[in-house]
Design an enzyme around this catalytic site. Structure first.
Site, PDB file in Angstrom:
ATOM      1  N   CYS A   1       0.816  -1.222   0.000  1.00  0.00           N
ATOM      2  CA  CYS A   1       0.000   0.000   0.000  1.00  0.00           C
ATOM      3  C   CYS A   1       0.848   1.270   0.000  1.00  0.00           C
ATOM      4  O   CYS A   1       0.634   2.172  -0.809  1.00  0.00           O
ATOM      5  CB  CYS A   1      -0.989  -0.002   1.161  1.00  0.00           C
ATOM      6  SG  CYS A   1      -0.280   0.085   2.816  1.00  0.00           S
TER       7      CYS A   1
ATOM      8  N   HIS B   1      -2.958   1.118   6.911  1.00  0.00           N
ATOM      9  CA  HIS B   1      -3.123   1.024   5.451  1.00  0.00           C
ATOM     10  C   HIS B   1      -3.255   2.432   4.894  1.00  0.00           C
ATOM     11  O   HIS B   1      -3.738   3.337   5.577  1.00  0.00           O
ATOM     12  CB  HIS B   1      -4.377   0.206   5.127  1.00  0.00           C
ATOM     13  CG  HIS B   1      -4.565  -0.130   3.676  1.00  0.00           C
ATOM     14  ND1 HIS B   1      -3.661  -0.868   2.954  1.00  0.00           N
ATOM     15  CD2 HIS B   1      -5.570   0.174   2.814  1.00  0.00           C
ATOM     16  CE1 HIS B   1      -4.111  -1.011   1.707  1.00  0.00           C
ATOM     17  NE2 HIS B   1      -5.266  -0.379   1.600  1.00  0.00           N
TER      18      HIS B   1
ATOM     19  N   HIS C   1      -5.951   1.472  -4.368  1.00  0.00           N
ATOM     20  CA  HIS C   1      -5.029   0.916  -3.382  1.00  0.00           C
ATOM     21  C   HIS C   1      -4.512  -0.458  -3.789  1.00  0.00           C
ATOM     22  O   HIS C   1      -5.009  -1.084  -4.716  1.00  0.00           O
ATOM     23  CB  HIS C   1      -5.684   0.867  -2.001  1.00  0.00           C
ATOM     24  CG  HIS C   1      -6.742  -0.173  -1.823  1.00  0.00           C
ATOM     25  ND1 HIS C   1      -6.824  -0.955  -0.712  1.00  0.00           N
ATOM     26  CD2 HIS C   1      -7.774  -0.548  -2.608  1.00  0.00           C
ATOM     27  CE1 HIS C   1      -7.864  -1.775  -0.809  1.00  0.00           C
ATOM     28  NE2 HIS C   1      -8.450  -1.536  -1.951  1.00  0.00           N
TER      29      HIS C   1
END
Length: 97
Positions: free
Chosen positions: A10, A60, A72
């Site tokens: 990420c 994240h 993402h």
């Protein structure tokens, strides 16, 4: 963690993306959160970062795509994808010029 261009985690995705705009971010979601201007949900716009948290910290990061969607790298073995934002447990940040 993978930082592209063929594999991403990420924060590697956000780091790689913003490097193309001459903005340098660290390779961790929490580190990136520490480097951005924190903004409210009402001020978010396309290209801002979305940081997911669980009360214990940032886990994240994604790029806001507009219309309550994000770009993402969800987890190992999956492709980068655009998805609907599924939680309200997020903070928003803008990469400074």
């Amino acid at each position: 963690g993978a930082s592209g261009p063929h594999r991403f985690d990420c924060s590697g995705l956000t780091m790689w993306t913003f490097r193309h705009f001459h903005r340098h971010l660290p390779h961790s979601a929490a580190g990136q959160y520490g480097r951005v201007q924190h903004i409210s949900k009402s001020h978010r716009r396309v290209g801002d970062l979305v940081f997911f948290h669980d009360g214990g910290g940032i886990y994240h990061v994604a790029i806001y795509a507009g219309h309550n969607q994000i770009w993402h790298a969800p987890y190992s073995g999956t492709r980068v994808r655009k998805e609907r934002l599924w939680t309200s447990a997020v903070y928003y940040g803008r990469v400074r010029s």
